[in-house]
Design a protein around this motif. Structure first.
Motif, PDB file in Angstrom:
ATOM      1  N   ASP A  78      23.075   4.000  20.372  1.00 36.77           N
ATOM      2  CA  ASP A  78      23.898   5.085  21.088  1.00 36.77           C
ATOM      3  C   ASP A  78      23.796   6.018  19.650  1.00 36.77           C
ATOM      4  O   ASP A  78      25.197   5.840  18.930  1.00 36.77           O
ATOM      5  N   LEU A  79      23.114   7.018  19.572  1.00 37.51           N
ATOM      6  CA  LEU A  79      23.006   7.837  18.255  1.00 37.51           C
ATOM      7  C   LEU A  79      23.332   9.319  18.475  1.00 37.51           C
ATOM      8  O   LEU A  79      23.052  10.276  17.598  1.00 37.51           O
ATOM      9  N   THR A  80      23.731   9.771  19.725  1.00 38.84           N
ATOM     10  CA  THR A  80      24.009  11.124  19.675  1.00 38.84           C
ATOM     11  C   THR A  80      25.056  11.798  18.845  1.00 38.84           C
ATOM     12  O   THR A  80      24.580  13.051  18.386  1.00 38.84           O
ATOM     13  N   ARG A  81      26.342  11.288  18.757  1.00 31.99           N
ATOM     14  CA  ARG A  81      27.250  11.819  17.669  1.00 31.99           C
ATOM     15  C   ARG A  81      26.654  11.703  16.370  1.00 31.99           C
ATOM     16  O   ARG A  81      26.835  12.828  15.622  1.00 31.99           O
ATOM     17  N   GLU A  82      25.966  10.790  15.526  1.00 28.04           N
ATOM     18  CA  GLU A  82      25.315  10.723  14.463  1.00 28.04           C
ATOM     19  C   GLU A  82      24.351  11.913  14.285  1.00 28.04           C
ATOM     20  O   GLU A  82      24.389  12.595  13.278  1.00 28.04           O
ATOM     21  N   ALA A  83      23.444  12.087  15.109  1.00 29.06           N
ATOM     22  CA  ALA A  83      22.327  13.066  15.084  1.00 29.06           C
ATOM     23  C   ALA A  83      23.115  14.544  15.168  1.00 29.06           C
ATOM     24  O   ALA A  83      22.575  15.587  14.295  1.00 29.06           O
ATOM     25  N   PHE A  84      24.111  14.779  15.864  1.00 23.14           N
ATOM     26  CA  PHE A  84      24.800  15.928  15.837  1.00 23.14           C
ATOM     27  C   PHE A  84      25.416  16.447  14.702  1.00 23.14           C
ATOM     28  O   PHE A  84      25.731  17.447  14.146  1.00 23.14           O
ATOM     29  N   GLN A  85      26.101  15.230  14.003  1.00 22.05           N
ATOM     30  CA  GLN A  85      26.610  15.283  12.797  1.00 22.05           C
ATOM     31  C   GLN A  85      25.618  15.641  11.575  1.00 22.05           C
ATOM     32  O   GLN A  85      26.016  16.455  10.904  1.00 22.05           O
ATOM     33  N   LEU A  86      24.734  15.206  11.627  1.00 26.30           N
ATOM     34  CA  LEU A  86      23.584  15.653  10.885  1.00 26.30           C
ATOM     35  C   LEU A  86      23.203  17.029  10.732  1.00 26.30           C
ATOM     36  O   LEU A  86      22.875  17.684   9.693  1.00 26.30           O
ATOM     37  N   ILE A  87      23.090  17.565  11.793  1.00 27.38           N
ATOM     38  CA  ILE A  87      22.786  19.039  12.063  1.00 27.38           C
ATOM     39  C   ILE A  87      23.968  20.183  11.737  1.00 27.38           C
ATOM     40  O   ILE A  87      23.808  21.064  11.419  1.00 27.38           O
ATOM     41  N   SER A  88      25.104  19.349  12.073  1.00 28.36           N
ATOM     42  CA  SER A  88      26.306  20.380  12.110  1.00 28.36           C
ATOM     43  C   SER A  88      27.378  20.167  10.772  1.00 28.36           C
ATOM     44  O   SER A  88      27.890  20.910  10.369  1.00 28.36           O
ATOM     45  N   GLY A  89      27.353  19.025  10.209  1.00 28.45           N
ATOM     46  CA  GLY A  89      28.182  18.587   8.994  1.00 28.45           C
ATOM     47  C   GLY A  89      29.453  18.423   9.569  1.00 28.45           C
ATOM     48  O   GLY A  89      30.544  18.288   8.957  1.00 28.45           O
ATOM     49  N   MET A  90      29.802  18.324  11.087  1.00 27.79           N
ATOM     50  CA  MET A  90      31.090  18.164  11.374  1.00 27.79           C
ATOM     51  C   MET A  90      31.800  16.978  11.171  1.00 27.79           C
ATOM     52  O   MET A  90      30.948  15.957  11.428  1.00 27.79           O
ATOM     53  N   GLU A  91      32.942  16.709  11.052  1.00 26.47           N
ATOM     54  CA  GLU A  91      33.684  15.657  10.965  1.00 26.47           C
ATOM     55  C   GLU A  91      34.107  14.904  12.048  1.00 26.47           C
ATOM     56  O   GLU A  91      34.168  15.547  13.019  1.00 26.47           O
ATOM     57  N   MET A  92      34.104  13.663  12.237  1.00 24.84           N
ATOM     58  CA  MET A  92      34.388  12.851  13.433  1.00 24.84           C
ATOM     59  C   MET A  92      35.690  12.039  13.274  1.00 24.84           C
ATOM     60  O   MET A  92      36.162  11.761  12.069  1.00 24.84           O
ATOM     61  N   GLU A  93      36.343  12.059  14.342  1.00 20.56           N
ATOM     62  CA  GLU A  93      37.665  11.254  14.217  1.00 20.56           C
ATOM     63  C   GLU A  93      38.012  10.526  15.662  1.00 20.56           C
ATOM     64  O   GLU A  93      37.249  10.714  16.666  1.00 20.56           O
ATOM     65  N   GLU A  94      38.914   9.485  15.654  1.00 27.10           N
ATOM     66  CA  GLU A  94      39.072   8.746  16.958  1.00 27.10           C
ATOM     67  C   GLU A  94      40.036   9.527  17.509  1.00 27.10           C
ATOM     68  O   GLU A  94      41.317   9.943  17.250  1.00 27.10           O
ATOM     69  N   HIS A  95      39.838   9.516  18.960  1.00 25.04           N
ATOM     70  CA  HIS A  95      40.654  10.441  19.981  1.00 25.04           C
ATOM     71  C   HIS A  95      41.711   9.278  20.456  1.00 25.04           C
ATOM     72  O   HIS A  95      41.213   8.218  21.107  1.00 25.04           O
ATOM     73  N   LYS A  96      42.976   9.360  20.313  1.00 30.10           N
ATOM     74  CA  LYS A  96      44.077   8.287  20.629  1.00 30.10           C
ATOM     75  C   LYS A  96      43.933   8.263  21.983  1.00 30.10           C
ATOM     76  O   LYS A  96      43.881   7.164  22.708  1.00 30.10           O
ATOM     77  N   ASP A  97      43.871   9.326  22.965  1.00 28.43           N
ATOM     78  CA  ASP A  97      44.213   9.042  24.350  1.00 28.43           C
ATOM     79  C   ASP A  97      43.050   8.287  25.000  1.00 28.43           C
ATOM     80  O   ASP A  97      43.176   7.408  25.753  1.00 28.43           O
ATOM     81  N   SER A  98      41.733   8.601  24.498  1.00 26.70           N
ATOM     82  CA  SER A  98      40.696   7.858  24.781  1.00 26.70           C
ATOM     83  C   SER A  98      40.819   6.312  24.570  1.00 26.70           C
ATOM     84  O   SER A  98      40.212   5.491  25.238  1.00 26.70           O
TER      85      SER A  98
END
Length: 414
Positions: A78-98
């Motif tokens: 499941d690589l959608t987040r990782e691929a978008f991070q490569l083109i955007s440079g955006m940081e990720m974090e854990e969403h507490k409610d989820s």
């Protein structure tokens, strides 16, 4: 109003392998059309980080609204987040409610949560979280250099819930719901695509709104009308007026709209006329009767049919005379007419249809592969027999014979 170009990117190797159909893209396109959003591209990409990144890069260049489905699960592919991070440079974090929701799910199921499930709660910093009330992984909405991105799970029920709650309201707000798109499909039988297009050439060349697109399908030819307007009433008026212009020229071949199929129309006409139909099938081997009985309520109009593939069955069970078989052969108009007559008597129906011919691989009784006779008889004495020479392999010839039989019965009833 600004015209937005939309794109739908589906992530998942199972889609490329044909293991599941990409119904998500179909549904999303239909929803976006209701709000005047043109979907210019559908992309499907497998679970490969480099290829997903390439698909996202291309979408970012050419589309204003990009909706991504799939690839948000807990596993390594499941690589959608990782691929978008490569083109955007955006940081990720854990969403507490989820994350709390995921933990509660496993607690309620009395199962131990594996560490990889934390991945489903990862989101991009600053994104708008789209709550998933039908599953675990949340959706996301964000902007990247003026492009609007939506990320949705691939599971259809989850995708539809998040889209309905989070994507469609945004689209409605974006467009002001000032323009809608609606399509109408007109279906024709007994006319080829080239002939249909030639007959409507001037209408097609002058098209603007609605657009007129002739399309060939496996069992018939269709024309898709697509209109844009600000209201449902104005859309319907545009489509109706264009439909009437088309049917004024080729209405003799028209049998239905949108999801209607010819066998459904035939069954409906038989019911309307309180008539029953039986079929005697040689080369089609029951294919025609199967088409008829696939329609809901067919038991009211179809008492049965007979597959009389062997000559002895035609003679001894159906009742075709031995003299006809001996003098004219089983692949003949005379045999076809007797078959239609006898099946009407055998099943007590008002009308009978028969199919006899050569499906291949070699000629029979001196008749070439593809030679087919189809006959219709009714209890009032009406009779019709037609001969055809179909091309293609064995099953293609059988299918074409079946379709031609449906066309003949439709025209008889019409």
């Amino acid at each position: 109003m600004r015209e937005y170009k939309a794109e739908i990117v589906a992530v998942g190797t199972e889609l490329l392998l044909g293991q599941i159909a990409n119904t998500n893209a179909q549904w999303l396109s239909q929803q976006l059309a209701l709000y005047g959003i043109n979907v210019y591209n559908h992309a499907v990409v497998g679970d490969n980080l480099e290829r997903v990144e390439e698909a996202f890069t291309l979408a970012q260049k050419r589309s204003d609204i990009i909706i991504v489905t799939g690839g948000l699960g807990p596993t390594e592919d499941d690589l959608t987040r990782e691929a978008f991070q490569l083109i955007s440079g955006m940081e990720m974090e854990e969403h507490k409610d989820s994350m709390d929701k995921i933990k509660l799910f496993f607690t309620n199921q009395k199962r131990e949560m594996t560490p990889n499930n934390r991945k489903q709660a990862r989101i991009f910093k600053g994104c708008t979280v789209l709550v998933n009330n039908a599953g675990m992984a949340p959706g996301m909405k964000m902007e990247l250099d003026g492009r609007i991105w939506f990320f949705l799970p691939g599971v259809p029920r989850e995708m539809k819930q998040i889209a309905a709650d989070g994507v469609i309201p945004y689209i409605n707000e974006l467009t002001g719901n000032k323009q809608m798109i609606k399509s109408l499909v007109l279906k024709f039988i007994g006319i080829g695509e080239s002939t249909l297009e030639h007959t409507l050439k001037d209408l097609i060349q002058a098209q603007s709104n609605p657009t007129i697109a002739p399309l060939a399908q496996e069992n018939n030819v269709v024309i898709r009308l697509t209109a844009k307007e600000a209201s449902e009433d104005r859309l319907d008026a545009l489509l109706k007026n264009t439909k009437l212009k088309i049917l004024d020229r080729v209405g003799d071949y028209f049998f239905g709209e949108d999801d209607q199929v010819i066998e459904q129309v035939v069954v409906d006409l038989l019911k309307k006329r309180s008539m029953t139909l039986a079929a005697a099938e040689s080369l089609t081997g029951g294919m025609f009767t199967e088409k008829i009985v696939s329609v809901d309520g067919a038991s009211e109009i179809c008492p049965g049919g007979i597959v009389c593939y062997d000559t002895a069955i035609k003679r001894d069970v159906l009742g075709v005379s031995g003299k006809t078989i001996q003098s004219k052969g089983t692949v003949s108009k005379e045999c076809a007419l007797e078959m239609a007559d006898q099946v009407t008597k055998l099943f007590g129906s008002q009308v009978g249809i028969s199919f006899t011919g050569v499906a291949g691989p070699k000629e029979i009784e001196g008749e070439p592969v593809g030679k087919v006779f189809i006959a219709i008889r009714d209890v009032k004495g009406y009779q019709q027999v037609e001969s055809f020479l179909f091309t293609g392999n064995r099953n293609t010839i059988r299918k074409r014979a079946c379709l031609k039989g449906l066309e003949m019965i439709y025209n008889y009833l019409k």
